[in-house]
Write a protein that holds these residues in place. Sequence first.
Motif, PDB file in Angstrom:
ATOM      1  N   SER A   1     -20.258 -36.962   6.232  1.00 27.82           N
ATOM      2  CA  SER A   1     -20.450 -35.506   6.171  1.00 27.82           C
ATOM      3  C   SER A   1     -21.708 -35.165   5.379  1.00 27.82           C
ATOM      4  O   SER A   1     -22.364 -34.156   5.643  1.00 27.82           O
ATOM      5  CB  SER A   1     -19.219 -34.847   5.552  1.00 27.82           C
ATOM      6  OG  SER A   1     -18.979 -35.366   4.245  1.00 27.82           O
ATOM      7  N   GLU A   2     -22.053 -36.024   4.392  1.00 26.41           N
ATOM      8  CA  GLU A   2     -23.249 -35.786   3.589  1.00 26.41           C
ATOM      9  C   GLU A   2     -24.508 -35.861   4.457  1.00 26.41           C
ATOM     10  O   GLU A   2     -25.433 -35.065   4.285  1.00 26.41           O
ATOM     11  CB  GLU A   2     -23.347 -36.800   2.450  1.00 26.41           C
ATOM     12  CG  GLU A   2     -22.313 -36.635   1.350  1.00 26.41           C
ATOM     13  CD  GLU A   2     -20.990 -37.307   1.698  1.00 26.41           C
ATOM     14  OE1 GLU A   2     -20.056 -37.242   0.880  1.00 26.41           O
ATOM     15  OE2 GLU A   2     -20.905 -37.898   2.801  1.00 26.41           O
ATOM     16  N   TRP A   3     -24.532 -36.821   5.374  1.00 25.28           N
ATOM     17  CA  TRP A   3     -25.688 -36.947   6.256  1.00 25.28           C
ATOM     18  C   TRP A   3     -25.780 -35.755   7.211  1.00 25.28           C
ATOM     19  O   TRP A   3     -26.864 -35.248   7.503  1.00 25.28           O
ATOM     20  CB  TRP A   3     -25.625 -38.249   7.042  1.00 25.28           C
ATOM     21  CG  TRP A   3     -26.841 -38.500   7.893  1.00 25.28           C
ATOM     22  CD1 TRP A   3     -26.988 -38.239   9.232  1.00 25.28           C
ATOM     23  CD2 TRP A   3     -28.107 -39.027   7.468  1.00 25.28           C
ATOM     24  NE1 TRP A   3     -28.238 -38.592   9.658  1.00 25.28           N
ATOM     25  CE2 TRP A   3     -28.958 -39.075   8.599  1.00 25.28           C
ATOM     26  CE3 TRP A   3     -28.591 -39.476   6.243  1.00 25.28           C
ATOM     27  CZ2 TRP A   3     -30.257 -39.546   8.540  1.00 25.28           C
ATOM     28  CZ3 TRP A   3     -29.895 -39.945   6.179  1.00 25.28           C
ATOM     29  CH2 TRP A   3     -30.712 -39.979   7.310  1.00 25.28           C
ATOM     30  N   GLU A   4     -24.620 -35.304   7.666  1.00 22.75           N
ATOM     31  CA  GLU A   4     -24.592 -34.142   8.548  1.00 22.75           C
ATOM     32  C   GLU A   4     -25.147 -32.909   7.830  1.00 22.75           C
ATOM     33  O   GLU A   4     -25.933 -32.139   8.395  1.00 22.75           O
ATOM     34  CB  GLU A   4     -23.161 -33.874   9.012  1.00 22.75           C
ATOM     35  CG  GLU A   4     -23.043 -32.750  10.028  1.00 22.75           C
ATOM     36  CD  GLU A   4     -21.613 -32.558  10.512  1.00 22.75           C
ATOM     37  OE1 GLU A   4     -21.352 -31.535  11.175  1.00 22.75           O
ATOM     38  OE2 GLU A   4     -20.762 -33.429  10.228  1.00 22.75           O
ATOM     39  N   SER A   5     -24.750 -32.742   6.560  1.00 26.29           N
ATOM     40  CA  SER A   5     -25.245 -31.626   5.761  1.00 26.29           C
ATOM     41  C   SER A   5     -26.748 -31.762   5.525  1.00 26.29           C
ATOM     42  O   SER A   5     -27.500 -30.780   5.605  1.00 26.29           O
ATOM     43  CB  SER A   5     -24.503 -31.567   4.424  1.00 26.29           C
ATOM     44  OG  SER A   5     -25.043 -30.579   3.592  1.00 26.29           O
ATOM     45  N   PHE A   6     -27.186 -32.981   5.229  1.00 25.35           N
ATOM     46  CA  PHE A   6     -28.607 -33.243   5.007  1.00 25.35           C
ATOM     47  C   PHE A   6     -29.411 -32.928   6.258  1.00 25.35           C
ATOM     48  O   PHE A   6     -30.529 -32.390   6.180  1.00 25.35           O
ATOM     49  CB  PHE A   6     -28.814 -34.697   4.586  1.00 25.35           C
ATOM     50  CG  PHE A   6     -30.235 -35.168   4.664  1.00 25.35           C
ATOM     51  CD1 PHE A   6     -31.207 -34.653   3.817  1.00 25.35           C
ATOM     52  CD2 PHE A   6     -30.618 -36.133   5.593  1.00 25.35           C
ATOM     53  CE1 PHE A   6     -32.524 -35.079   3.893  1.00 25.35           C
ATOM     54  CE2 PHE A   6     -31.927 -36.557   5.673  1.00 25.35           C
ATOM     55  CZ  PHE A   6     -32.893 -36.032   4.821  1.00 25.35           C
ATOM     56  N   ASN A   7     -28.863 -33.218   7.433  1.00 23.47           N
ATOM     57  CA  ASN A   7     -29.554 -32.938   8.682  1.00 23.47           C
ATOM     58  C   ASN A   7     -29.837 -31.455   8.882  1.00 23.47           C
ATOM     59  O   ASN A   7     -30.864 -31.075   9.449  1.00 23.47           O
ATOM     60  CB  ASN A   7     -28.754 -33.474   9.871  1.00 23.47           C
ATOM     61  CG  ASN A   7     -29.255 -34.829  10.340  1.00 23.47           C
ATOM     62  OD1 ASN A   7     -30.253 -34.922  11.042  1.00 23.47           O
ATOM     63  ND2 ASN A   7     -28.584 -35.879   9.923  1.00 23.47           N
ATOM     64  N   LEU A   8     -28.921 -30.626   8.397  1.00 24.70           N
ATOM     65  CA  LEU A   8     -29.130 -29.176   8.493  1.00 24.70           C
ATOM     66  C   LEU A   8     -30.343 -28.762   7.662  1.00 24.70           C
ATOM     67  O   LEU A   8     -31.171 -27.958   8.094  1.00 24.70           O
ATOM     68  CB  LEU A   8     -27.879 -28.430   8.016  1.00 24.70           C
ATOM     69  CG  LEU A   8     -26.616 -28.627   8.865  1.00 24.70           C
ATOM     70  CD1 LEU A   8     -25.419 -27.916   8.221  1.00 24.70           C
ATOM     71  CD2 LEU A   8     -26.840 -28.095  10.280  1.00 24.70           C
TER      72      LEU A   8
END
Length: 820
Positions: A461-468
Amino acid sequence: MQEVKDILSSVHHSLSEEINNADGREIFVQARLNKEQTLFREVKVLARGNYSMAPAVINNLSSGEMVIHNHPSGDLTPSAADIRLASRLGQNGIGFAIINNSVTDIYIVVEAGEVKSRNSLSAEEITSYLKKNGPLEEVLPNFSERDEQIIVTERVIKSFNMKNNSFIEAGTGTGKSFAYLIPALWWSFKNDEKVIVSTNTINLQEQLINKDLVLLAKILPFEFRAVLVKGRSNYLCLRKFENFKKRFLSGKTAIDGEAEQIDNLLDWVDDTASGEKSEINFSINHSLWEKICAESDLCLKMACPYFKKCYFMQARKEIYQANLLVVNHHLLMSDVRLKKDTGLTDRGILPEYHHQIIDEAHNFEEIATQHLGYDFWQSLLEKWLERLHGKKHSLVSKIREDITIIDNPGEDVLKLVDHKLIPVLQKLNDLYPQYFSDLLSFFANNKENKLSVDDQLKASSEWESFNLTADKLQGFLNNATFFMQQIYDFLYEDTELTNDEYAMELESAIKRGQDLNKRIEFNILTDKPDYVYWLEKNYQKKSYQVMQKSAPLKVGDLLPDLIWSKMENTVLTSATLAVDAKFDFIKRDTGLVNADELIVNSPFDYSQQAELIIPAQISEPGSNQFLRDVIKYLEKILMIVSGNVMVLFTSYQMLNEVYEALDKKLAKSVGSTILAQGKFTRRYIMEKFKERSKQIIFGTASFWEGVDIPGDDLKYVIMIKLPFPVPGEPLAKARENLLKSQGLNPFYNYSLPKSVIRFKQGFGRLIRSKNDHGVIILFDKRVLSKSYGKQFLNSLPAGCPVRKMPLNIMEKHIGKMEEV
C-alpha cells in the motif's frame, strides 16, 4: 561501375535473403568491393527498420566500402535523409547505393573511394625499444630488459595488425604501459588514426601523461600529440564568467559568503592559460564553479563572442589533432552513452575512433553498469528548480527582462509566466520533499542502505500511495516544460534572440526537465526485465537522502553493440583479469567473447620479496569472536611494527569499530597515527603516510587498488577478510538469481570470481618494484579451510610462500624482520 547484374551478381542471393528475413522492410548493408571496385564480394547487415526507414549505423566503415540501402517501394530516388547520409559517407570515401527489394536494380548515389591501405607494425622494430642497448634504456633510469614486457608488446602489435581483440593480464612490474603505448603511437603515426587509452585511476593517467609519454617523445623518431581528455565542466566558460562578473560587480549577485573566492577567481582568470579547474590552487565551492563552468547545452558555439578564446574549444581542437587520447573509464562511457542517446557519432565527447586500449580493465564492467542506468535523486531536481526560480536572479527573472525589451510582447506571455509557469514551479517545490520523504519511509523497518524495488515492494500500500505522489510530480513537471516551451516559442523562435544567453538557458531547462521526467517514469514503471531497480540511502548534508537507482542486469549484452562492434581492435589489460588462469568471468562480464588471451607473470621474485601469513588460531569471519580476534591480533602486530602498514577492510563498520578500539592505544603506546578512510580524505592519507613515520592506513573499497607506495614506506599489508561482494545487495542479488535460473552456481560464477580479482588487487599493493620486500597477513583462514580457498592461493604470484602461524610465532617472525 559495371552493369547492375555484374555488380550484384556475387551477392544477389545474400541480399535477397536478408531482405526476406526482414519481411521486406528497409535494411542497411555494408558491402566490400573487389580491388577493381567492379564487384561486391561480401555483405553484412548493419541495421534493420520498418517499411519506410531504418537506423543508419555507419561507425565501423572504411574508405572503399559501400553502404547498400533498399527501398521497398521500388522507387530508387534518394530521399533527403539518403542524400544527407550519402554526403557524410562520401566525405570518408564510403559509397552509398539504393536497390529495390528484388535486387534487380541499383542506383549509386555516391561512388566508393579508394580502398585505404594499412601499414602494419613491425614487431622487430617496436620491441627493439624495449631491449638492452635500445632507445628506452638511454632515457629510463634503472632500465632492465624484461621478457614479459616484450611478450605483451608483441600481443598488442598483433591486435593492431590483425584487427582483433585481446585480454592481457600482465603481472605487476611487467611495464605494460610502454608495452601498449609504443605500438599505439606507431600505429597512429603510420596510419593517421587515433588511439584511445582509457584508465580507471587518476594515478595511472598522470603517469602516462607526465612520465611515460614524455620519455617516449624523446626517443620515437616522429612527433606525436597525446592529450589528457577532460569533460566540458572542467573548463571555465568565459561568457558565463563575464556575465557572472558583471552581476557580482554591480552587486546583483548574492555571494553567500563567497566574496573571497570570487576575488581569487577574478585574479585566476587573468592568469590562466588553460581555464582548467585543476589549475586552481585555492578553495572553490562546487556551487560557485557550476555558475561559471562550460556546459554543452548552454554553449553558443561559433555565435559566442568568446568563441576564439574559448578554453574548451581550444582543448577540443587539441583533441582532434591528437594521435593518442588518454581518458578515464567514466568519460569513455559518458561518450558512449551520449552517442547512444543522440544516435549521432559526431555528437559525443570524443571524436570518432576505432582503436582502444583499456587499462585497469577489471573495473570496466562496473563503471559501464553505472553509466547505463537512469538514476534519479533529490539534488538533481533541486538544482533544476533553483536555477529556474530559486533565487533573485533565476532564469524566470531573466526571461521577464527579455519580455520587457520586446516590442509589444502582449499580456499573454506575461500571464503565461506569472499565472502558469511560476505557480506550477511552486507546486513542484512544495511537492518534491514529500516524494523523497515517501521514498525514505521504505527504509523505516529496514536496516540496510539498499532496498530492491521488487514485486513485494510494488504490491504494498505504501508503494501505491507513493505512486500517487509520483503521478502528481510528473504532471507538474510536464506542465512546467510545456509552459516553458510555449514561452520559448513566443520569445525566441525565429527571432534574432535565438542565440541569446537566456534563450539558451531556457532551451536547456526544457531539455533537462524532460530528462528528469524520463528518469522518474523509468524508475516508477520498473518494467524493463533486463534492468534492476533499487532504492539507495545515503547520509548527506546532515540528513538521509534517497536515490532511485537502476542498472542493466547483464551489461555484457549491451557492450558489444555499444562499443566492441564499433572497434577495429580493443586491448583490455590489467594485472588482475583472470580467475584460476581463465578469462571466462571477464569475458562474460564485458560481453567481449571473441578475443585472444594472454597471461604474463610478474618479473618480480616473490619467493624472496614477499610472503603470505595466515594466523593459525584466529576465528572465522561470521563468528561472534572474529571482531575481538581482529582487534587482538592487530594490536599485537601494530605494537611491534608501529608503521609502514596498510590494513584493508571490507566494510566501514568494522573499520570504524577497530579504529575506535586501537587509535588511542597505539598513539599512547608507540606514537602511531591511524589514517582511517572516512576520517580523512584519500589525498591527505596518502600524503601523510609517505611523509611521516609511524603512520598506519585503515582503508576499504578504493584502497584495495590504485595505491602505489614503493620502497620501505609500505612493508606490511593486512587483509582482514576475503573481499566477497556484500551479500544481498540488489544488483548482485538479481545477477545471482539470473545465474540460478540458468542452472549456474552464483557463488562460483559471480561472488568468487569478483572476490579473487579484488584479492589480487589488494595483494598487488605490497610489491611495487624489484627492490621491495614485505609481508601480507590475511586474517581470513577460510582460504585454507574451504575448498574454494585454492582459487585465492592459485591467484598468488608464482613462488610466493604461504605460511600458517600461531600468533606468538607470528609476533616473533615479524619482530625479527623489524630488527633487520
